[in-house]
Design a protein around this motif. Structure first.
Motif, PDB file in Angstrom:
ATOM      1  N   THR A   1      -3.696  -0.365  -1.576  1.00  0.00           N
ATOM      2  CA  THR A   1      -4.104  -0.296  -0.175  1.00  0.00           C
ATOM      3  C   THR A   1      -3.813   1.087   0.400  1.00  0.00           C
ATOM      4  O   THR A   1      -2.732   1.637   0.182  1.00  0.00           O
ATOM      5  N   ASN A   2      -4.775   1.620   1.137  1.00  0.00           N
ATOM      6  CA  ASN A   2      -4.611   2.937   1.746  1.00  0.00           C
ATOM      7  C   ASN A   2      -4.014   2.779   3.150  1.00  0.00           C
ATOM      8  O   ASN A   2      -4.681   2.338   4.080  1.00  0.00           O
ATOM      9  N   ARG A   3      -2.756   3.133   3.280  1.00  0.00           N
ATOM     10  CA  ARG A   3      -2.105   3.073   4.598  1.00  0.00           C
ATOM     11  C   ARG A   3      -2.210   4.405   5.336  1.00  0.00           C
ATOM     12  O   ARG A   3      -1.648   4.555   6.430  1.00  0.00           O
TER      13      ARG A   3
ATOM     14  N   GLY B   1       0.780  -1.229   0.000  1.00  0.00           N
ATOM     15  CA  GLY B   1       0.000   0.000   0.000  1.00  0.00           C
ATOM     16  C   GLY B   1       0.814   1.282   0.000  1.00  0.00           C
ATOM     17  O   GLY B   1       2.040   1.287  -0.022  1.00  0.00           O
TER      18      GLY B   1
END
Ligand SMILES: [Zn+2]
Length: 378
Positions: free
Chosen positions: A320-322, A290
């Motif tokens: 993916t959004n971290r 991410g």
């Protein structure tokens, strides 16, 4: 990457040393290199399974007489021998990244001229960014060199007074400007784009491609090196930002080592609207993936820009959004300008790795960053 991650990846990188050999040195007869790895094996043929005939250490000099597919031929104990070129640092390139202009100037006669290699370079009362700004120089301006102190040149101005300028943003007036690490500022050609509204016109954006030269950054299991990903992404970001009218300053435009301090100083030398550092990540747990955007000051503009860019990235790419994170990175902490650092995916994650090396992905990242800046500034 954090120090722990970095240490892990250095160990990882040394293992990979034997299986990856991207050619990145174009050797010329007699050209000198320095060994940039702690240990470099010398072999009797240009292949990773060739017999080891000796070993070199960091800083050792290698004189290259031939180059083949990532291997440099030299002489070792009187015998023809080969070393992998990826851990060699070109002497000229290495010094160019830090002190070339200073040392070049030192070698020049007392009345040498220097030429400014970027736009909006500050002129100061003394040799350092802590001294007051008394003016500004543009790309191509030529000055008489009075003295050199460290990485700074003292120059004579038209009125006979003197000022100091960062040596790494200049080149010898008769020298080869291509060798300067200062990335010439490239302003957009607005005449080509009359119809298009240029939302970032008037903004100076510093794009910082992480790592470079002897510092490969993260290295993936298949040999993917962060320093190449950050550079190609930075070039795409530059192109998109310029098409939006921004003035873009690159901390590096080739595979050079530039110190973290130099990156910050370059930013501080301009009227920088935003400093954006581009990185790719690595982690021993291969499922971690991410994108994250990092800022230092936990309230105010840095955090807001990080949030805006992270949101824009999430709209442009399927990763993916971290999230955004407060991080103590040197280029953020010591930077007086608006500054964020983006980790654009993990070279260690198979899903991320497949995406991040593509031009499509990097172009979408560039558009996302441009959109984020437009939203932030307008
Ligand atoms: Zn990095």
């Amino acid at each position: 990457m954090s120090n722990l991650q970095r240490f892990t990846m250095v160990v990882f990188g040394l293992l990979l040393f034997f299986i990856i050999f991207p050619p990145n040195v174009n050797a010329q007869d007699g050209k000198e290199y320095k060994v940039g790895a702690s240990t470099l094996y010398v072999r009797n043929a240009p292949a990773s399974n060739a017999q080891i005939v000796g070993q070199l250490s960091a800083g050792d000099t290698v004189i290259a007489f031939d180059e083949q597919h990532g291997w440099v031929m030299t002489y070792y104990a009187g015998q023809e021998a080969w070393v992998a070129s990826q851990f060699l640092v070109a002497e000229k390139q290495d010094t160019a990244s830090a002190h070339s202009t200073a040392s070049a100037a030192t070698a020049q006669s007392a009345n040498a001229n220097i030429v400014v290699a970027a736009n909006g370079v500050n002129l100061r009362t003394g040799p350092g960014t802590n001294h007051n700004i008394i003016g500004s120089a543009s790309h191509g301006d030529t000055y008489k060199l009075v003295a050199t102190k460290g990485d700074w040149h003292q120059i004579e101005l038209d009125d006979g007074s003197t000022a100091w300028i960062a040596a790494w943003l200049t080149a010898p007036a008769n020298g080869n400007q291509a060798s300067t690490p200062a990335m010439a500022t490239q302003t957009n050609q607005q005449s080509d784009n009359h119809a298009k509204r240029q939302s970032l016109a008037g903004f100076n954006i510093v794009i910082d491609a992480g790592h470079g030269g002897k510092d490969p950054g993260a290295i993936g299991p298949n040999g993917m090196k962060e320093k190449y990903l950050t550079l190609s992404t930075a070039q795409k970001v530059r192109d998109v930002l310029q098409s939006e009218g921004a003035t873009v300053i690159m901390t590096r435009s080739g595979d050079q080592f530039i110190s973290l301090d130099q990156r910050v100083q370059l930013s501080n030398s301009y009227h920088t609207s935003a400093f954006i550092s581009l990185h790719y990540n690595a982690y021993p747990v291969l499922t971690v993936n991410g994108i994250s955007t990092h800022y230092y000051s936990s309230s105010g503009p840095d955090m807001r820009l990080a949030q805006t860019i992270q949101s824009s990235l999430m709209q442009h790419v399927n990763m993916t959004n971290r999230g955004i994170r407060q991080s103590d990175y040197h280029v953020l902490r010591t930077n007086g300008d608006l500054a964020v650092l983006i980790e654009l995916g993990f070279v260690t994650n198979p899903y991320d790795a497949a995406k991040i090396q593509t031009g499509n992905y990097q172009t979408e990242v560039a558009r996302a960053i441009a959109d984020g800046l437009k939203i932030y500034f307008n």
